[in-house]
Scaffold this motif. Structure first.
Motif: not given
Length: 561
Positions: A298, A333-334, A337, A394-396, A403
């Protein structure tokens, strides 16, 4: 409405809030008695007396002569809106309105301590009760019914169990239901939204005015993402506001529910200019993380910004117990990113902690020959890169099921704080090597960081930051990153510290990417604790009357608004 029923219940009677559904056993000891019935019985727990002075008072003043009349009026409105967030957090954390509880306490020092802690639990001492007639603090605070088990919640009919913006209660049949914040706290949020709209009318910065209007709308709809995107567009506004339900640390049962808070801030233009260059390095630093490629695939946004501020008002979660000195938002998180995050360094609060806490700690616990390496520049940078490092990693989860925050539940915050600390040090080392950081040497940052561990560990086991520091301290100790002499003074081993940073970075990033809840639980159980030798060393700080944290004298009177 259920909301009105619950608020009437809490406002009328609670000293220690509790669930009032009919399924609660009548012989179950509950703290829900009228303040007038309990006031004569409530006393300070004997061992809590020595903790009443652990906070050093700091006045949040500011020179507002350069601000226009409209801007001063706007600041006044923003503080009023923040006060509403403060009241809402009292309800989320404790269940009783602030004033009713504080008025029941006669001793002014006890009342002040309760005010700082937002209730009768000592936030920097594992949430232990400091008043008699007080049960243990519920892990879920007041976000959930106190008689609810994890199993009951997970098997309930609530569809979005990790909803950030709802209170969980029971219907008339005793079944679990979730009530959106916009409904549960409707009157209060409508009042706050109106204040934000009035402030927007006074703002001469178009982007800030737009954000205020969108944040007001978010409070009434529980849809905060659009206002988060709007907040990311603000680059040159001299006045800043962070407000709403944001962090999930208060929910120690699941780590799902967001608590209300607010900051009113003034931008420091000269310091902000010094910081602007670092965000561009994020993609490059992400690629170089000491972990397998799949855990760093990511790519964080590179248009995130770094700025320094003087904070003039704290409210709600941000003001409870230990005080935040840097902000990394939004948490969505969206948004992260797509746009990265904004990092706000609260310079005046940071300076106060450095002068009144960190430097005195170093004189007690760091070897004399390394004390010269403890500098405000390093403290500021370590704190700043902690916030920047939230954007790395990393978020996911790699399994594509959601998540990291959702997978790791109540352990997510502690591990994320640990990640940010350790990757912040990784960033410092890399940027020094690249020549991007030109002030000081690596030893300054490492030794200052070591002293900072002692500062943050004192926040206790109930704090995500405290747990993160305990894990790191014990991990570093195992790796030989520091040594302790016969006088109880610590020194940093530069080579082994660097190796420990890489090893812990890899472990945390792997746990996050795998969504390994059990692995994180084992790490916290094994290393998230204060062992006897460290406890003895921390006692030296208490014996030397070194404050654990700061508390604020703040508001319109202090600012002369």
């Amino acid at each position: 409405m259920i909301r009105k029923k619950l608020l009437t219940l809490t406002i009328s009677a609670v000293l220690l809030a509790a669930c009032s559904d009919s399924s609660t056993p009548k012989d179950s000891p509950k703290p829900q008695q009228k303040a007038s019935e309990q006031a004569s019985k409530i006393e300070l727990v004997a061992e809590a007396k020595e903790r009443l002075d652990i906070y050093f008072p700091v006045a949040l003043t500011a020179d507002l002569t350069a601000y226009s009349d409209n801007q001063k009026q706007m600041l006044s409105l923003l503080i009023d809106a923040s006060k509403i967030m403060d009241d809402l957090f009292w309800m989320q954390a404790f269940g009783q309105p602030k004033q009713a509880f504080l008025d029941s306490l006669d001793d002014p020092k006890v009342r002040k301590f309760a005010d700082i802690n937002y209730g009768p639990w000592d936030r920097l001492n594992g949430d232990k009760p400091f008043l008699t007639q007080t049960d243990e603090k519920p892990l879920g605070a007041q976000f959930y019914p106190e008689d609810m088990s994890k199993e009951e919640y997970l098997s309930s009919n609530i569809e979005q169990k990790d909803n950030l913006y709802s209170m969980v209660s029971r219907d008339t049949n005793g079944q679990l239901i979730d009530i959106p914040y916009s409904e549960y706290f409707a009157d209060e949020l409508e009042a706050a939204a109106e204040l934000l709209r009035k402030a927007a009318d006074l703002a001469d910065n178009e982007a800030f005015a737009n954000y205020l209007k969108m944040r007001a709308e978010a409070m009434l709809t529980d849809n905060y993402q659009a206002s988060d995107f709007a907040w990311m567009q603000m680059k040159d506004n001299p006045i800043e506001l962070v407000i709403g339900p944001i962090e999930t640390y208060e929910d120690q049962l699941f780590g799902y529910r967001a608590a209300f808070e607010a900051y009113v801030l003034l931008k420091d233009l000269s310091w902000s200019e010094r910081l602007a260059k670092y965000a561009a390095y994020l993609p490059e630093l992400q690629k170089g993380l000491p972990v397998a490629d799949k855990y760093k695939a990511e790519m964080p946004g590179s248009n995130a910004d770094l700025n320094a501020y003087d904070v003039i008002y704290y409210a709600g979660h941000s003001n409870a117990g230990s005080k935040t000195i840097a902000i990394n938002l939004p948490n969505d998180e969206e948004v992260q990113l797509k746009n990265g995050t904004r990092r706000l360094q609260l310079k005046n609060a940071m300076q106060a902690k450095f002068e009144h806490i960190l430097m005195p700690i170093s004189e007690q616990l760091i070897v004399p020959e390394q004390r010269q390496h403890i500098t405000f520049t390093a403290f500021f940078a370590n704190t700043m890169f902690h916030e920047v490092a939230h954007g790395l990693g990393i978020k996911n989860t790699l399994d594509g099921k959601g998540t990291v925050r959702g997978a790791l539940k109540e352990h997510a915050s502690a591990l994320e704080e640990g990640k940010a600390d350790i990757l912040g040090l990784y960033m410092v080392e890399q940027l020094l090597n690249k020549g991007a950081i030109t002030e000081g040497q690596l030893e300054d940052y490492y030794v200052t960081f070591m002293a900072g561990i002692f500062r943050s560990v004192r926040f206790g086991a109930s704090s995500a930051h405290g747990k993160a520091n305990m894990i790191r301290f014990n991990f570093f100790q195992e790796k030989g990153a520091f040594s302790r002499d016969e006088n109880g003074l610590y020194s940093v081993n530069m080579e082994k510290m660097s190796e420990a940073i890489s090893a812990l970075s890899e472990r945390i990033l792997t746990l996050q990417g795998d969504g390994d809840y059990q692995g994180v639980a084992e790490l916290v159980a094994d290393k998230g604790l204060i062992k006897s030798t460290l406890a003895e060393d921390l006692q030296k700080l208490t014996d030397a009357n070194i404050p654990v944290d700061i508390t604020f004298e703040q508001g319109k009177d202090v600012l002369k608004l």
